[in-house]
Write a protein that holds these residues in place. Structure first.
Motif, PDB file in Angstrom:
ATOM      1  N   LYS A   7       0.846  -1.192   0.000  1.00 22.84           N
ATOM      2  CA  LYS A   7       0.000   0.000   0.000  1.00 22.84           C
ATOM      3  C   LYS A   7       0.890   1.254   0.000  1.00 22.84           C
ATOM      4  CE  LYS A   7      -2.096   3.383   2.631  1.00 22.84           C
ATOM      5  NZ  LYS A   7      -1.756   4.145   3.834  1.00 22.84           N
ATOM      6  N   PHE A   8       0.584   2.169  -0.901  1.00 20.80           N
ATOM      7  CA  PHE A   8       1.274   3.458  -0.940  1.00 20.80           C
ATOM      8  C   PHE A   8       0.332   4.517  -0.391  1.00 20.80           C
ATOM      9  CE2 PHE A   8       3.388   0.960  -4.205  1.00 20.80           C
ATOM     10  CZ  PHE A   8       4.731   1.212  -3.941  1.00 20.80           C
ATOM     11  N   GLY A   9       0.705   5.142   0.704  1.00 20.02           N
ATOM     12  CA  GLY A   9      -0.122   6.186   1.316  1.00 20.02           C
ATOM     13  C   GLY A   9      -0.063   7.479   0.522  1.00 20.02           C
ATOM     14  N   GLY A  10      -0.992   8.375   0.818  1.00 18.74           N
ATOM     15  CA  GLY A  10      -1.053   9.659   0.119  1.00 18.74           C
ATOM     16  C   GLY A  10       0.237  10.446   0.222  1.00 18.74           C
ATOM     17  N   THR A  11       0.901  10.332   1.379  1.00 17.56           N
ATOM     18  CA  THR A  11       2.150  11.075   1.558  1.00 17.56           C
ATOM     19  C   THR A  11       3.245  10.535   0.631  1.00 17.56           C
ATOM     20  OG1 THR A  11       2.669   9.601   3.382  1.00 17.56           O
ATOM     21  CG2 THR A  11       1.732  11.715   3.972  1.00 17.56           C
ATOM     22  N   SER A  12       3.139   9.256   0.244  1.00 13.29           N
ATOM     23  CA  SER A  12       4.143   8.644  -0.647  1.00 13.29           C
ATOM     24  C   SER A  12       3.867   8.934  -2.112  1.00 13.29           C
ATOM     25  CB  SER A  12       4.147   7.126  -0.493  1.00 13.29           C
ATOM     26  OG  SER A  12       4.297   6.760   0.825  1.00 13.29           O
ATOM     27  N   LEU A  13       2.750   9.594  -2.389  1.00 11.17           N
ATOM     28  CA  LEU A  13       2.374   9.826  -3.791  1.00 11.17           C
ATOM     29  C   LEU A  13       2.172  11.307  -4.075  1.00 11.17           C
ATOM     30  CD1 LEU A  13      -0.263   6.923  -4.055  1.00 11.17           C
ATOM     31  CD2 LEU A  13       2.103   6.874  -4.844  1.00 11.17           C
ATOM     32  N   LYS A  14       2.545  12.139  -3.103  1.00  8.74           N
ATOM     33  CA  LYS A  14       2.241  13.567  -3.159  1.00  8.74           C
ATOM     34  C   LYS A  14       2.882  14.269  -4.359  1.00  8.74           C
ATOM     35  CE  LYS A  14       2.936  17.594  -0.137  1.00  8.74           C
ATOM     36  NZ  LYS A  14       1.693  18.344  -0.209  1.00  8.74           N
ATOM     37  N   GLU A  15       4.204  14.136  -4.491  1.00  2.00           N
ATOM     38  CA  GLU A  15       4.882  14.825  -5.594  1.00  2.00           C
ATOM     39  C   GLU A  15       5.286  13.831  -6.679  1.00  2.00           C
ATOM     40  OE1 GLU A  15       6.651  15.013  -2.522  1.00  2.00           O
ATOM     41  OE2 GLU A  15       5.927  16.946  -1.774  1.00  2.00           O
ATOM     42  N   GLU A  16       5.590  14.401  -7.842  1.00  2.00           N
ATOM     43  CA  GLU A  16       5.967  13.545  -8.970  1.00  2.00           C
ATOM     44  C   GLU A  16       7.187  12.684  -8.616  1.00  2.00           C
ATOM     45  OE1 GLU A  16       6.465  15.663 -12.630  1.00  2.00           O
ATOM     46  OE2 GLU A  16       6.694  13.788 -13.750  1.00  2.00           O
TER      47      GLU A  16
END
Ligand SMILES: Nc1ncnc2c1ncn2[C@@H]1O[C@H](COP(=O)(O)OP(=O)(O)O)[C@@H](O)[C@H]1O
Ligand SMILES: N[C@@H](CC(=O)OP(=O)(O)O)C(=O)O
Length: 248
Positions: A7-16
């Motif tokens: 699982k990738f959390g929102g914080t891990s997907l925030k920036e490019e």
């Protein structure tokens, strides 16, 4: 071939750059295993597609309509990560909320899971190396979209891992696992290499919002071992597991 749920959390997907790191991580795993990547909505308020941003856009919705709106954050993430995977030569595919197989009651905003079926998931996984799926959501028996409570993508990952008969599940966030206190507020906080489900629940009850409570209850019930670590910096993490496992 081995399957893993990450699982990738929102914080891990925030920036490019963070999204690229997530995709590189998936690419490294693929020769060894098939990857099911559960993704959260990208970033935090006021990032455009973050859950709280979507919630702030329309305040006068029915609970059913609100779930339809906020679940879109995870769907956008699913498609963005799929595109990035394909751009990087990964044979990837996605599941829609309807294909995910998570059936819930109609308690919008905090739906309870009734059943999980993996037919469509396995069918699609057969034809790809990485399946990207939206966290935090399910559908009712009437096909209405529901959400699983805040932080519910953790729960999605555990539901799928358990339904697939896996023993472990991997939760990637922006810190290197679980600490005795929030490491962002307390840089000297002690890091745990492993922690019992009950200790984790106590920390959550005391305000540690690193993991969703319901997901830890589920992991404890099904004795799923949960690894929590950073997608930003590969290295140490924390195993959340039962005491007996810790003593092994
Ligand atoms: N005891 C703790 N150990 C680790 N992280 C903690 C703890 N308490 C709070 N946190 C916070 O939890 C955050 C990760 O959870 P969350 O923001 O939900 O991330 P994600 O988007 O990956 O789900 C970390 O950035 C950290 O600041
Ligand atoms: N995006 C949802 C679900 C979730 O699990 O998010 P995250 O993994 O970023 O905590 C929320 O903010 O509640």
């Amino acid at each position: 071939m081995e399957i893993c749920v990450i699982k990738f959390g929102g914080t891990s997907l925030k920036e490019e750059a963070a999204r690229n790191r997530a995709v590189r991580l998936i690419r490294r795993l693929i020769p060894e295993m098939k990857v099911i990547a559960v993704v959260s909505a990208m970033g935090r308020y006021p990032d455009p597609y973050a859950t709280d941003t979507l919630m702030s856009l329309a305040k006068y919705l029915t609970p059913q309509q609100r779930d339809r709106l906020v679940s879109a954050g995870e769907m956008i993430s699913t498609l963005v990560i799929n595109s990035l995977c394909r751009q990087n030569g990964i044979l990837s595919d996605t599941l829609s909320t309807q294909e995910l197989g998570i059936i819930t009651n109609d308690h919008y905003g905090e739906a309870e899971v009734l059943t999980v079926t993996t037919g469509k998931l396995l069918e699609k996984l057969d034809h790809c190396d990485c399946l990207i799926v939206p966290g935090y959501q399910g559908i009712t028996l009437d096909h209405e979209i529901t959400t699983l409570g805040r932080g519910g993508s953790d729960y999605t990952a555990m539901l799928l891992a358990q339904a697939l008969g896996l023993e472990d599940v991997y939760i990637l966030t922006d810190v290197s696992g679980i600490y005795e206190a929030d490491p962002k507020q307390n840089p000297d906080a002690r890091h745990w290499d492993e922690i019992d489900y009950d200790q984790m629940l106590k920390m959550i009850d005391a305000g540690a919002r690193v993991m969703q409570r319901q997901s830890i209850l589920f992991a404890r019930e099904h004795q799923l071992r949960v690894w929590v670590g950073s997608s930003l910096q590969v290295g140490k993490g924390t195993w959340i597991q039962s005491c007996e496992d810790s003593e092994r």
